[in-house]
Design a protein around this motif. Structure first.
Motif, short mmCIF file in Angstrom:
data_model
loop_
_atom_site.label_atom_id
_atom_site.label_comp_id
_atom_site.label_asym_id
_atom_site.label_seq_id
_atom_site.Cartn_x
_atom_site.Cartn_y
_atom_site.Cartn_z
N THR A 8 41.83 10.74 14.31
CA THR A 8 42.13 11.90 15.15
C THR A 8 41.98 11.51 16.62
O THR A 8 41.30 10.54 16.96
N PRO A 9 42.62 12.28 17.53
CA PRO A 9 42.43 11.99 18.96
C PRO A 9 40.95 12.03 19.36
O PRO A 9 40.51 11.24 20.17
N GLN A 10 40.18 12.96 18.78
CA GLN A 10 38.74 13.05 19.10
C GLN A 10 38.03 11.77 18.68
O GLN A 10 37.19 11.25 19.41
N SER A 11 38.37 11.21 17.52
CA SER A 11 37.70 9.98 17.08
C SER A 11 38.11 8.81 17.94
O SER A 11 37.30 7.92 18.21
N ALA A 12 39.37 8.78 18.41
CA ALA A 12 39.80 7.72 19.32
C ALA A 12 39.01 7.79 20.62
O ALA A 12 38.58 6.76 21.16
N LEU A 13 38.80 9.01 21.14
CA LEU A 13 38.01 9.19 22.35
C LEU A 13 36.58 8.72 22.12
O LEU A 13 36.02 7.98 22.93
N LEU A 14 35.98 9.13 21.01
CA LEU A 14 34.61 8.72 20.70
C LEU A 14 34.52 7.21 20.56
O LEU A 14 33.54 6.60 21.01
N GLU A 50 27.07 5.37 20.90
CA GLU A 50 27.47 3.96 20.79
C GLU A 50 28.00 3.64 19.40
O GLU A 50 28.67 2.62 19.22
N LEU A 51 27.74 4.48 18.42
CA LEU A 51 28.30 4.32 17.08
C LEU A 51 29.61 5.09 16.93
O LEU A 51 30.23 5.07 15.86
N GLY A 52 30.04 5.78 18.00
CA GLY A 52 31.29 6.54 17.94
C GLY A 52 31.13 7.86 17.22
O GLY A 52 32.09 8.40 16.69
N ARG A 53 29.92 8.40 17.23
CA ARG A 53 29.65 9.68 16.56
C ARG A 53 29.12 10.68 17.57
O ARG A 53 28.68 10.34 18.64
N GLY A 54 29.12 11.93 17.17
CA GLY A 54 28.55 12.97 18.02
C GLY A 54 29.64 13.74 18.73
O GLY A 54 30.83 13.54 18.51
N ASN A 55 29.21 14.64 19.59
CA ASN A 55 30.11 15.49 20.36
C ASN A 55 29.53 15.62 21.76
O ASN A 55 28.97 16.64 22.11
N PRO A 56 29.66 14.56 22.57
CA PRO A 56 28.99 14.56 23.87
C PRO A 56 29.58 15.58 24.82
O PRO A 56 30.79 15.76 24.89
N GLY A 57 28.72 16.28 25.54
CA GLY A 57 29.16 17.22 26.56
C GLY A 57 29.38 16.50 27.89
O GLY A 57 28.98 15.34 28.06
N ILE A 58 30.02 17.17 28.80
CA ILE A 58 30.28 16.61 30.13
C ILE A 58 28.98 16.16 30.78
O ILE A 58 28.91 15.07 31.36
N GLU A 59 27.93 16.98 30.67
CA GLU A 59 26.66 16.66 31.32
C GLU A 59 26.11 15.32 30.84
O GLU A 59 25.64 14.51 31.64
N THR A 60 26.14 15.09 29.53
CA THR A 60 25.64 13.84 28.96
C THR A 60 26.45 12.66 29.47
O THR A 60 25.90 11.64 29.88
N LEU A 61 27.78 12.79 29.45
CA LEU A 61 28.63 11.69 29.90
C LEU A 61 28.48 11.44 31.40
O LEU A 61 28.46 10.28 31.84
N ALA A 73 35.43 8.89 34.76
CA ALA A 73 36.71 8.55 34.13
C ALA A 73 36.67 7.20 33.43
O ALA A 73 37.36 7.00 32.43
N GLU A 74 35.84 6.27 33.93
CA GLU A 74 35.77 4.94 33.31
C GLU A 74 35.19 5.00 31.91
O GLU A 74 35.50 4.16 31.07
N LEU A 75 34.36 6.01 31.63
CA LEU A 75 33.81 6.14 30.27
C LEU A 75 34.83 6.67 29.28
O LEU A 75 34.75 6.37 28.09
N ILE A 76 35.79 7.47 29.74
CA ILE A 76 36.65 8.16 28.79
C ILE A 76 38.09 7.69 28.75
O ILE A 76 38.87 8.18 27.94
N THR A 77 38.47 6.73 29.62
CA THR A 77 39.85 6.25 29.60
C THR A 77 39.91 4.74 29.73
O THR A 77 38.99 4.10 30.23
N ALA A 78 41.04 4.20 29.32
CA ALA A 78 41.30 2.77 29.48
C ALA A 78 41.88 2.53 30.88
O ALA A 78 42.17 3.47 31.62
N ALA A 79 42.07 1.27 31.24
CA ALA A 79 42.67 0.94 32.53
C ALA A 79 44.05 1.56 32.63
O ALA A 79 44.78 1.65 31.64
N PRO A 80 44.44 2.01 33.84
CA PRO A 80 45.72 2.68 33.99
C PRO A 80 46.91 1.75 33.78
O PRO A 80 46.84 0.57 34.11
#
Length: 191
Positions: A8-14, A50-61, A73-80
Protein backbone atom coordinates in the motif's frame (compact mmCIF):
# COMPACT_ATOMS: atom_id res chain seq x y z
CA UNK A 1 -1.33 -1.89 11.16
CA UNK A 2 0.56 -1.47 7.88
CA UNK A 3 4.19 -2.45 7.59
CA UNK A 4 6.91 -2.31 4.98
CA UNK A 5 6.07 -5.79 3.66
CA UNK A 6 2.68 -4.95 2.12
CA UNK A 7 2.24 -2.89 -1.06
CA UNK A 8 0.00 0.00 0.00
CA UNK A 9 1.12 3.64 -0.36
CA UNK A 10 1.19 3.88 3.46
CA UNK A 11 3.55 0.89 3.69
CA UNK A 12 5.80 2.39 0.99
CA UNK A 13 5.96 5.61 3.03
CA UNK A 14 6.73 3.68 6.21
CA UNK A 15 9.42 1.71 4.37
CA UNK A 16 11.03 4.91 3.10
CA UNK A 17 10.91 6.52 6.56
CA UNK A 18 12.48 3.37 8.03
CA UNK A 19 15.31 3.41 5.48
CA UNK A 20 15.96 7.12 5.99
CA UNK A 21 15.97 6.87 9.78
CA UNK A 22 18.40 3.93 9.79
CA UNK A 23 20.69 5.63 7.24
CA UNK A 24 20.69 9.02 8.97
CA UNK A 25 21.12 7.57 12.45
CA UNK A 26 24.05 5.42 11.31
CA UNK A 27 25.71 8.31 9.46
CA UNK A 28 25.66 10.31 12.69
CA UNK A 29 26.95 7.44 14.82
CA UNK A 30 23.88 7.47 17.07
CA UNK A 31 22.41 4.47 18.81
CA UNK A 32 18.64 4.05 18.72
CA UNK A 33 18.53 4.87 22.44
CA UNK A 34 20.52 8.08 21.94
CA UNK A 35 18.41 9.28 19.00
CA UNK A 36 15.15 8.51 20.80
CA UNK A 37 16.31 10.28 23.96
CA UNK A 38 17.52 13.38 22.05
CA UNK A 39 14.27 13.52 20.03
CA UNK A 40 12.14 13.10 23.16
CA UNK A 41 10.38 9.95 21.94
CA UNK A 42 10.19 6.42 23.28
CA UNK A 43 12.89 4.03 22.04
CA UNK A 44 10.13 1.54 21.19
CA UNK A 45 8.55 4.14 18.88
CA UNK A 46 11.85 4.62 17.04
CA UNK A 47 12.41 0.87 16.84
CA UNK A 48 8.96 0.36 15.28
CA UNK A 49 9.59 3.18 12.79
CA UNK A 50 12.96 1.72 11.79
CA UNK A 51 11.16 -1.60 11.18
CA UNK A 52 8.66 0.14 8.90
CA UNK A 53 5.79 -0.23 11.36
CA UNK A 54 3.60 2.16 13.27
CA UNK A 55 1.69 5.29 12.39
CA UNK A 56 4.01 8.22 13.13
CA UNK A 57 2.47 11.64 13.61
CA UNK A 58 3.92 14.87 12.26
CA UNK A 59 5.23 15.77 15.73
CA UNK A 60 7.26 12.56 16.01
CA UNK A 61 8.72 12.93 12.52
CA UNK A 62 9.55 16.63 13.07
CA UNK A 63 11.30 15.78 16.34
CA UNK A 64 13.39 13.12 14.60
CA UNK A 65 14.20 15.36 11.64
CA UNK A 66 15.24 18.21 13.95
CA UNK A 67 17.40 15.95 16.07
CA UNK A 68 19.05 14.50 12.95
CA UNK A 69 19.53 18.02 11.55
CA UNK A 70 17.63 17.39 8.32
CA UNK A 71 14.51 18.94 6.81
CA UNK A 72 11.26 17.09 7.52
CA UNK A 73 10.84 16.41 3.78
CA UNK A 74 14.07 14.38 3.72
CA UNK A 75 12.49 11.79 6.02
CA UNK A 76 9.41 11.25 3.88
CA UNK A 77 10.56 11.59 0.25
CA UNK A 78 13.27 10.43 -2.09
CA UNK A 79 15.60 12.79 -3.98
CA UNK A 80 13.70 14.94 -6.49
CA UNK A 81 13.46 13.93 -10.14
CA UNK A 82 14.20 16.29 -13.05
CA UNK A 83 10.47 16.60 -13.81
CA UNK A 84 7.83 16.23 -11.14
CA UNK A 85 4.08 16.09 -11.64
CA UNK A 86 1.83 15.78 -8.62
CA UNK A 87 -1.82 15.35 -9.52
CA UNK A 88 -4.62 16.65 -7.30
CA UNK A 89 -4.99 14.43 -4.27
CA UNK A 90 -1.47 12.99 -4.60
CA UNK A 91 1.61 13.65 -2.50
CA UNK A 92 3.02 12.27 0.73
CA UNK A 93 0.54 12.94 3.52
CA UNK A 94 1.26 12.94 7.24
CA UNK A 95 -0.99 14.13 10.03
CA UNK A 96 -0.66 15.38 13.56
CA UNK A 97 -1.22 12.99 16.43
CA UNK A 98 -4.75 14.28 17.06
CA UNK A 99 -5.64 13.82 13.36
CA UNK A 100 -6.81 17.45 13.13
CA UNK A 101 -4.18 18.66 10.64
CA UNK A 102 -2.76 16.98 7.55
CA UNK A 103 0.34 18.14 5.67
CA UNK A 104 0.84 16.80 2.16
CA UNK A 105 4.35 17.24 0.79
CA UNK A 106 3.93 18.22 -2.83
CA UNK A 107 7.55 18.82 -3.85
CA UNK A 108 11.03 19.80 -2.71
CA UNK A 109 13.45 22.01 -4.59
CA UNK A 110 17.05 23.13 -4.26
CA UNK A 111 17.93 26.62 -5.51
CA UNK A 112 20.48 28.07 -3.15
CA UNK A 113 18.14 27.24 -0.30
CA UNK A 114 16.14 24.04 -0.08
CA UNK A 115 12.39 24.37 -0.37
CA UNK A 116 9.49 22.09 0.46
CA UNK A 117 5.93 22.67 -0.74
CA UNK A 118 3.01 21.34 1.34
CA UNK A 119 -0.76 21.40 1.09
CA UNK A 120 -2.21 21.82 4.59
CA UNK A 121 -5.68 20.74 5.65
CA UNK A 122 -6.94 21.73 9.10
CA UNK A 123 -10.23 20.50 10.50
CA UNK A 124 -12.69 23.15 11.71
CA UNK A 125 -11.54 24.47 15.10
CA UNK A 126 -8.24 22.56 14.99
CA UNK A 127 -5.19 24.11 16.61
CA UNK A 128 -1.71 22.85 15.71
CA UNK A 129 1.31 24.27 17.53
CA UNK A 130 4.55 23.55 15.70
CA UNK A 131 7.84 23.64 17.53
CA UNK A 132 10.85 25.44 16.05
CA UNK A 133 12.33 23.96 12.88
CA UNK A 134 15.96 24.15 11.77
CA UNK A 135 17.67 27.56 12.17
CA UNK A 136 16.87 30.11 9.41
CA UNK A 137 13.72 28.24 8.30
CA UNK A 138 11.19 30.58 6.68
CA UNK A 139 7.55 29.61 6.09
CA UNK A 140 5.41 31.07 3.28
CA UNK A 141 1.68 30.40 3.78
CA UNK A 142 -1.05 31.00 1.18
CA UNK A 143 -4.66 30.35 2.22
CA UNK A 144 -6.83 28.55 -0.34
CA UNK A 145 -10.07 28.15 1.59
CA UNK A 146 -11.51 28.76 5.05
CA UNK A 147 -10.20 31.18 7.63
CA UNK A 148 -7.24 30.42 9.84
CA UNK A 149 -4.87 32.05 12.27
CA UNK A 150 -1.19 31.41 11.67
CA UNK A 151 2.31 32.66 12.36
CA UNK A 152 4.52 33.02 15.42
CA UNK A 153 2.81 31.45 18.43
CA UNK A 154 2.78 34.76 20.30
CA UNK A 155 1.59 36.82 17.28
CA UNK A 156 -0.81 34.79 15.10
CA UNK A 157 -2.62 36.63 12.32
CA UNK A 158 -6.12 35.86 10.97
CA UNK A 159 -5.95 34.97 7.28
CA UNK A 160 -8.72 34.49 4.71
CA UNK A 161 -8.72 32.83 1.26
CA UNK A 162 -6.17 34.53 -1.00
CA UNK A 163 -4.12 35.91 1.92
CA UNK A 164 -0.37 35.23 2.09
CA UNK A 165 1.97 35.38 5.08
CA UNK A 166 5.73 34.89 5.54
CA UNK A 167 7.25 34.25 8.98
CA UNK A 168 10.21 32.63 10.70
CA UNK A 169 9.73 28.89 11.17
CA UNK A 170 12.69 28.57 13.53
CA UNK A 171 10.51 29.60 16.47
CA UNK A 172 7.29 28.06 17.80
CA UNK A 173 4.38 28.83 15.48
CA UNK A 174 0.70 27.98 15.20
CA UNK A 175 -1.99 27.08 12.68
CA UNK A 176 -5.63 27.34 13.82
CA UNK A 177 -8.69 26.78 11.63
CA UNK A 178 -11.73 28.87 12.49
CA UNK A 179 -15.38 27.86 11.96
CA UNK A 180 -14.81 25.63 8.89
CA UNK A 181 -12.05 23.38 7.54
CA UNK A 182 -9.15 25.36 6.07
CA UNK A 183 -6.78 24.58 3.18
CA UNK A 184 -3.47 26.33 2.56
CA UNK A 185 -0.22 25.98 0.65
CA UNK A 186 2.94 26.13 2.73
CA UNK A 187 6.42 26.62 1.28
CA UNK A 188 9.26 26.09 3.74
CA UNK A 189 12.74 27.34 2.85
CA UNK A 190 15.83 26.22 4.76
CA UNK A 191 19.56 25.59 4.31
Amino acid sequence: MPDATDNTPQSALLGHIADQLRRLRASRGLSASALARQAGIAKSTLTQLELGRGNPGIETLWALASTLGVPFAELITAAPADVAIVRAGQGTTTEDEQATMQATLIDTAWSGRRQSLYRLHLAAGAVHVSQAHLPATIEHLYVISGRLSAGPQDQPVVLAPGDYMRYAGDGAHVYQAHETDAEALLIMTYD
